[in-house]
Design a protein around this motif. Structure first.
Motif, PDB file in Angstrom:
ATOM      1  N   HIS A 100       0.828  -1.208   0.000  1.00  0.00           N
ATOM      2  CA  HIS A 100       0.000   0.000   0.000  1.00  0.00           C
ATOM      3  C   HIS A 100       0.860   1.256   0.000  1.00  0.00           C
ATOM      4  O   HIS A 100       0.567   2.223  -0.695  1.00  0.00           O
ATOM      5  CB  HIS A 100      -0.950   0.001   1.191  1.00  0.00           C
ATOM      6  CG  HIS A 100      -1.992  -1.053   1.111  1.00  0.00           C
ATOM      7  ND1 HIS A 100      -2.504  -1.675   2.216  1.00  0.00           N
ATOM      8  CD2 HIS A 100      -2.622  -1.634   0.047  1.00  0.00           C
ATOM      9  CE1 HIS A 100      -3.395  -2.568   1.852  1.00  0.00           C
ATOM     10  NE2 HIS A 100      -3.481  -2.567   0.535  1.00  0.00           N
ATOM     11  N   LYS A 101       1.947   1.240   0.765  1.00  0.00           N
ATOM     12  CA  LYS A 101       2.857   2.395   0.823  1.00  0.00           C
ATOM     13  C   LYS A 101       3.521   2.627  -0.532  1.00  0.00           C
ATOM     14  O   LYS A 101       3.629   3.761  -1.003  1.00  0.00           O
ATOM     15  CB  LYS A 101       3.912   2.162   1.909  1.00  0.00           C
ATOM     16  CG  LYS A 101       5.016   3.183   1.962  1.00  0.00           C
ATOM     17  CD  LYS A 101       4.697   4.321   2.888  1.00  0.00           C
ATOM     18  CE  LYS A 101       5.875   5.233   3.132  1.00  0.00           C
ATOM     19  NZ  LYS A 101       6.088   6.252   2.162  1.00  0.00           N
ATOM     20  N   ILE A 102       3.967   1.555  -1.182  1.00  0.00           N
ATOM     21  CA  ILE A 102       4.585   1.664  -2.505  1.00  0.00           C
ATOM     22  C   ILE A 102       3.573   2.236  -3.501  1.00  0.00           C
ATOM     23  O   ILE A 102       3.890   3.148  -4.276  1.00  0.00           O
ATOM     24  CB  ILE A 102       5.122   0.292  -2.983  1.00  0.00           C
ATOM     25  CG1 ILE A 102       6.291  -0.155  -2.109  1.00  0.00           C
ATOM     26  CG2 ILE A 102       5.520   0.343  -4.453  1.00  0.00           C
ATOM     27  CD1 ILE A 102       6.659  -1.626  -2.265  1.00  0.00           C
ATOM     28  N   ALA A 103       2.341   1.722  -3.476  1.00  0.00           N
ATOM     29  CA  ALA A 103       1.297   2.202  -4.389  1.00  0.00           C
ATOM     30  C   ALA A 103       0.993   3.681  -4.137  1.00  0.00           C
ATOM     31  O   ALA A 103       0.862   4.469  -5.081  1.00  0.00           O
ATOM     32  CB  ALA A 103       0.032   1.368  -4.233  1.00  0.00           C
ATOM     33  N   PHE A 104       0.908   4.066  -2.873  1.00  0.00           N
ATOM     34  CA  PHE A 104       0.628   5.463  -2.545  1.00  0.00           C
ATOM     35  C   PHE A 104       1.764   6.370  -3.006  1.00  0.00           C
ATOM     36  O   PHE A 104       1.529   7.440  -3.575  1.00  0.00           O
ATOM     37  CB  PHE A 104       0.386   5.641  -1.039  1.00  0.00           C
ATOM     38  CG  PHE A 104       0.113   7.073  -0.672  1.00  0.00           C
ATOM     39  CD1 PHE A 104      -1.130   7.641  -0.928  1.00  0.00           C
ATOM     40  CD2 PHE A 104       1.107   7.854  -0.111  1.00  0.00           C
ATOM     41  CE1 PHE A 104      -1.377   8.973  -0.614  1.00  0.00           C
ATOM     42  CE2 PHE A 104       0.870   9.186   0.213  1.00  0.00           C
ATOM     43  CZ  PHE A 104      -0.382   9.745  -0.042  1.00  0.00           C
ATOM     44  N   ASP A 105       3.007   5.944  -2.772  1.00  0.00           N
ATOM     45  CA  ASP A 105       4.156   6.744  -3.200  1.00  0.00           C
ATOM     46  C   ASP A 105       4.165   6.927  -4.718  1.00  0.00           C
ATOM     47  O   ASP A 105       4.453   8.015  -5.221  1.00  0.00           O
ATOM     48  CB  ASP A 105       5.467   6.098  -2.749  1.00  0.00           C
ATOM     49  CG  ASP A 105       5.694   6.194  -1.250  1.00  0.00           C
ATOM     50  OD1 ASP A 105       4.987   6.985  -0.578  1.00  0.00           O
ATOM     51  OD2 ASP A 105       6.580   5.475  -0.743  1.00  0.00           O
ATOM     52  N   LEU A 106       3.824   5.868  -5.466  1.00  0.00           N
ATOM     53  CA  LEU A 106       3.759   5.978  -6.926  1.00  0.00           C
ATOM     54  C   LEU A 106       2.634   6.907  -7.363  1.00  0.00           C
ATOM     55  O   LEU A 106       2.805   7.735  -8.259  1.00  0.00           O
ATOM     56  CB  LEU A 106       3.580   4.592  -7.556  1.00  0.00           C
ATOM     57  CG  LEU A 106       4.777   3.662  -7.459  1.00  0.00           C
ATOM     58  CD1 LEU A 106       4.398   2.256  -7.897  1.00  0.00           C
ATOM     59  CD2 LEU A 106       5.936   4.198  -8.281  1.00  0.00           C
ATOM     60  N   TRP A 107       1.464   6.781  -6.709  1.00  0.00           N
ATOM     61  CA  TRP A 107       0.324   7.648  -7.041  1.00  0.00           C
ATOM     62  C   TRP A 107       0.675   9.105  -6.744  1.00  0.00           C
ATOM     63  O   TRP A 107       0.399   9.996  -7.545  1.00  0.00           O
ATOM     64  CB  TRP A 107      -0.906   7.216  -6.243  1.00  0.00           C
ATOM     65  CG  TRP A 107      -2.098   8.066  -6.515  1.00  0.00           C
ATOM     66  CD1 TRP A 107      -2.982   7.933  -7.535  1.00  0.00           C
ATOM     67  CD2 TRP A 107      -2.532   9.194  -5.749  1.00  0.00           C
ATOM     68  NE1 TRP A 107      -3.933   8.914  -7.460  1.00  0.00           N
ATOM     69  CE2 TRP A 107      -3.690   9.707  -6.373  1.00  0.00           C
ATOM     70  CE3 TRP A 107      -2.053   9.829  -4.599  1.00  0.00           C
ATOM     71  CZ2 TRP A 107      -4.364  10.812  -5.886  1.00  0.00           C
ATOM     72  CZ3 TRP A 107      -2.741  10.934  -4.120  1.00  0.00           C
ATOM     73  CH2 TRP A 107      -3.875  11.406  -4.758  1.00  0.00           C
ATOM     74  N   GLU A 108       1.293   9.328  -5.593  1.00  0.00           N
ATOM     75  CA  GLU A 108       1.674  10.684  -5.199  1.00  0.00           C
ATOM     76  C   GLU A 108       2.678  11.276  -6.192  1.00  0.00           C
ATOM     77  O   GLU A 108       2.557  12.438  -6.594  1.00  0.00           O
ATOM     78  CB  GLU A 108       2.273  10.650  -3.788  1.00  0.00           C
ATOM     79  CG  GLU A 108       2.299  11.981  -3.098  1.00  0.00           C
ATOM     80  CD  GLU A 108       2.740  11.836  -1.643  1.00  0.00           C
ATOM     81  OE1 GLU A 108       3.758  11.157  -1.387  1.00  0.00           O
ATOM     82  OE2 GLU A 108       2.057  12.401  -0.780  1.00  0.00           O
ATOM     83  N   ALA A 109       3.643  10.477  -6.628  1.00  0.00           N
ATOM     84  CA  ALA A 109       4.637  10.953  -7.602  1.00  0.00           C
ATOM     85  C   ALA A 109       3.979  11.252  -8.947  1.00  0.00           C
ATOM     86  O   ALA A 109       4.312  12.243  -9.602  1.00  0.00           O
ATOM     87  CB  ALA A 109       5.743   9.922  -7.768  1.00  0.00           C
ATOM     88  N   ALA A 110       3.018  10.422  -9.343  1.00  0.00           N
ATOM     89  CA  ALA A 110       2.344  10.629 -10.630  1.00  0.00           C
ATOM     90  C   ALA A 110       1.497  11.894 -10.633  1.00  0.00           C
ATOM     91  O   ALA A 110       1.228  12.467 -11.690  1.00  0.00           O
ATOM     92  CB  ALA A 110       1.468   9.425 -10.960  1.00  0.00           C
TER      93      ALA A 110
END
Length: 136
Positions: A100-110
């Motif tokens: 979930h943290k990895i997915a959130f970090d990717l979403w935030e970067a995008a």
């Protein structure tokens, strides 16, 4: 996932799935020193000893029991290695939170406007003409 130690000529394999891919790993262990030799300067290349790397499997018991978390485990093991943290910090009990943290970090970067701008204006560097490198 593998970790290559150049100074002791060893490839450590972190296989949380429990499947030893001996053929692929052994081929990789043979190839590593040839790649290292190929990128040496010509004065060092002639004296460079090409020797197969040793392969060792790091015990990774009772991890990735779902079989679906290889990517998350790989990223977290790389993170632990870079930060000098113990690999035991990553386990099946906390891997979902890590995903979930990895997915959130990717979403935030995008969704980061400055990153979007940098990506939209990025121009790749010009590449030098490719050279043929003999590995054997």
């Amino acid at each position: 996932m593998e970790e290559v130690s150049f100074h002791i000529m060893e490839a450590q394999v972190f296989d949380c799935g429990g499947k030893k891919n001996n053929k692929a790993v052994e081929a990789f262990a043979v190839l590593i020193p040839r790649i290292v030799k190929a990128v040496q300067s010509s004065d060092k290349k002639k004296d460079f000893n090409v020797k197969q790397y040793a392969v060792s499997y790091v015990p990774m018991r009772a991890l990735n029991t779902s079989g679906n978390d290889c990517g998350a485990y790989s990223l977290k093991f790389i993170e632990c290695h870079l930060l000098g943290l113990d690999f035991s910090l990553v386990n099946d009990e906390n891997i979902q939170e890590a995903r979930h943290k990895i997915a959130f970090d990717l979403w935030e970067a995008a969704n980061d406007e400055s990153l979007q701008y940098q990506m939209s204006t990025f121009k790749p560097p010009k590449r030098a003409p490719e050279k043929t490198v003999e590995l054997f």
